[in-house]
Design a protein around this motif. Structure first.
Motif, PDB file in Angstrom:
ATOM      1  N   PRO A  39      -8.971  -4.521  -0.429  1.00 50.84           N
ATOM      2  CA  PRO A  39      -7.590  -4.291   0.031  1.00 50.84           C
ATOM      3  C   PRO A  39      -6.856  -5.601   0.316  1.00 50.84           C
TER       4      PRO A  39
ATOM      5  N   VAL B  25      -5.335  -7.174  -2.818  1.00 52.18           N
ATOM      6  CA  VAL B  25      -4.104  -6.488  -3.268  1.00 52.18           C
ATOM      7  C   VAL B  25      -2.931  -6.940  -2.401  1.00 52.18           C
TER       8      VAL B  25
ATOM      9  N   THR C 217      -4.922  -5.818  -8.320  1.00 52.80           N
ATOM     10  CA  THR C 217      -3.957  -4.726  -8.427  1.00 52.80           C
ATOM     11  C   THR C 217      -4.104  -4.000  -9.759  1.00 52.80           C
TER      12      THR C 217
ATOM     13  N   VAL D 203      -3.520  -0.082   2.171  1.00 56.12           N
ATOM     14  CA  VAL D 203      -4.253  -0.161   0.904  1.00 56.12           C
ATOM     15  C   VAL D 203      -5.646   0.442   1.066  1.00 56.12           C
TER      16      VAL D 203
ATOM     17  N   LYS E  40      -0.578  -3.721   6.287  1.00 51.99           N
ATOM     18  CA  LYS E  40      -0.629  -3.574   4.830  1.00 51.99           C
ATOM     19  C   LYS E  40      -2.057  -3.322   4.355  1.00 51.99           C
TER      20      LYS E  40
ATOM     21  N   GLY F 207       0.775  -1.236   0.000  1.00 54.37           N
ATOM     22  CA  GLY F 207       0.000   0.000   0.000  1.00 54.37           C
ATOM     23  C   GLY F 207       0.804   1.281   0.000  1.00 54.37           C
TER      24      GLY F 207
ATOM     25  N   LEU G 259       1.035   2.974  -3.412  1.00 56.69           N
ATOM     26  CA  LEU G 259      -0.299   3.468  -3.793  1.00 56.69           C
ATOM     27  C   LEU G 259      -0.586   4.813  -3.131  1.00 56.69           C
TER      28      LEU G 259
END
Length: 327
Positions: free
Chosen positions: A301, A304, A312, A282, A278, A248, A251
């Protein structure tokens, strides 16, 4: 012969009754045309069903850890509505107007009524079949309880992996003209995760992955070029889409670059170590996307973080579509 003995005799002599099914005469005092559903004992020993129960119990205990609630048995711990109330409030962020502790049967059923009305109101518009009721939950019908918990887990995108294609056999007992009739029916508790989460409809990436994997590399190359155009400003570079966005951090930084703002470091974990950290990152990135006017990503999330390439790609393509002309 008393009515109770007569009911018991009919239950014992009822056709198609699987051996080992535990039917008590006092349980069978049904009204005319009423029915009762019970889990077939052989299904209770089904390894996949046992696995499903364990996953659901672990999930509930994780969600309700702060309430210091520990569930050990779904039938015994969910029937009175207390656990279901706390679980729904935790998942939905809504406080239900119910008494905290209810000992009487009437009070328990009133609480269940309030909880299930809120659940049904939430789930029905999304196509969930309502396979539970106040009476079935309160009578400790394990199949009804599991149906309800699976629906909640799927709707709220729980960070768990439910066993797929879990089916059980149930004994359906009906009363017709004073006689108890029984039948065995198979109930599907879970299908595939993708089908249960049907609101995440198939899109171009499903088609690419299934039918044109060669073109997938072209898409990945375009997305890598797009993200590096911006991340290079922070001296960062992406070579693997599947892995480098999984925690994350990239991102979040990418959203800051695209929207031209600095994301305070206390809002996220710069070096996340646990799965939960994590997922937090995300999910926070998803919030930033929605704050920027983008639609809610069609990915979870957790997917991902679990290196799910399709998830993703969906997230990054959403960014590409909106910011491809940004400098």
């Amino acid at each position: 012969m008393s009515d109770l003995q007569e009911e018991g005799k009919n239950a014992i002599n009822a056709p198609m009754l699987p051996s080992g099914t535990d039917i008590h005469p006092e349980d069978m005092l049904l009204e005319e045309n009423a029915e009762r559903i019970m889990l077939d004992p052989t299904s209770r020993e089904n390894p996949k069903f046992k696995d499903l129960l364990k996953v659901l119990i672990d999930w509930i205990n994780s969600e309700l850890e702060e309430d210091r609630i520990i569930v050990k048995d779904l039938e015994e711990d969910c029937y009175d509505g207390q656990v279901l109330q706390k679980l729904f409030e935790q998942l939905s962020g809504r406080k239900l107007n119910v008494a905290e502790v209810t000992q009487s049967e009437i009070g328990q059923k009133q609480k269940l009524q309030t909880v299930l009305e809120a659940v049904n109101e939430l789930l029905r518009p999304h196509g969930w079949s309502i396979e539970w009721s106040v009476d079935s939950i309160h009578s400790k019908n394990l199949v009804a309880i599991v149906y309800l918990l699976v629906a909640l887990a799927m709707h709220f995108q729980a960070a768990i992996r439910l066993p797929e294609h879990v089916s059980v056999r149930v004994v359906v007992v009906k009363k017709r003209e004073g006689i108890l009739q029984t039948a065995l029916v198979t109930k599907e508790l879970t299908s595939t995760t993708e089908m249960m989460m049907g609101r995440f409809e198939r899109d171009a990436f499903d088609t690419l992955m299934d039918h044109a994997p060669d073109k997938l590399n072209v898409v990945k190359t375009s997305l890598i070029t797009f993200v590096n155009k911006h991340l290079n400003k922070l001296n960062l570079e992406v070579t693997e889409l599947e892995t480098q966005f999984a925690d994350g951090v990239y991102l979040i930084l990418l959203m800051g670059l695209l929207e031209d703002y600095f994301v305070p470091l206390y809002n996220f974990f710069l070096t996340p170590e646990s799965f939960e950290q994590k997922v937090h990152n995300v999910a926070f990135a998803f919030e930033l996307m929605q704050d920027g006017g983008l639609k809610k990503p069609k990915a979870r999330p957790e997917d991902v973080v679990n290196l799910n390439l399709k998830s993703t790609l969906r997230v990054l393509y959403n960014l590409f579509s909106n910011y491809k002309d940004s400098e």
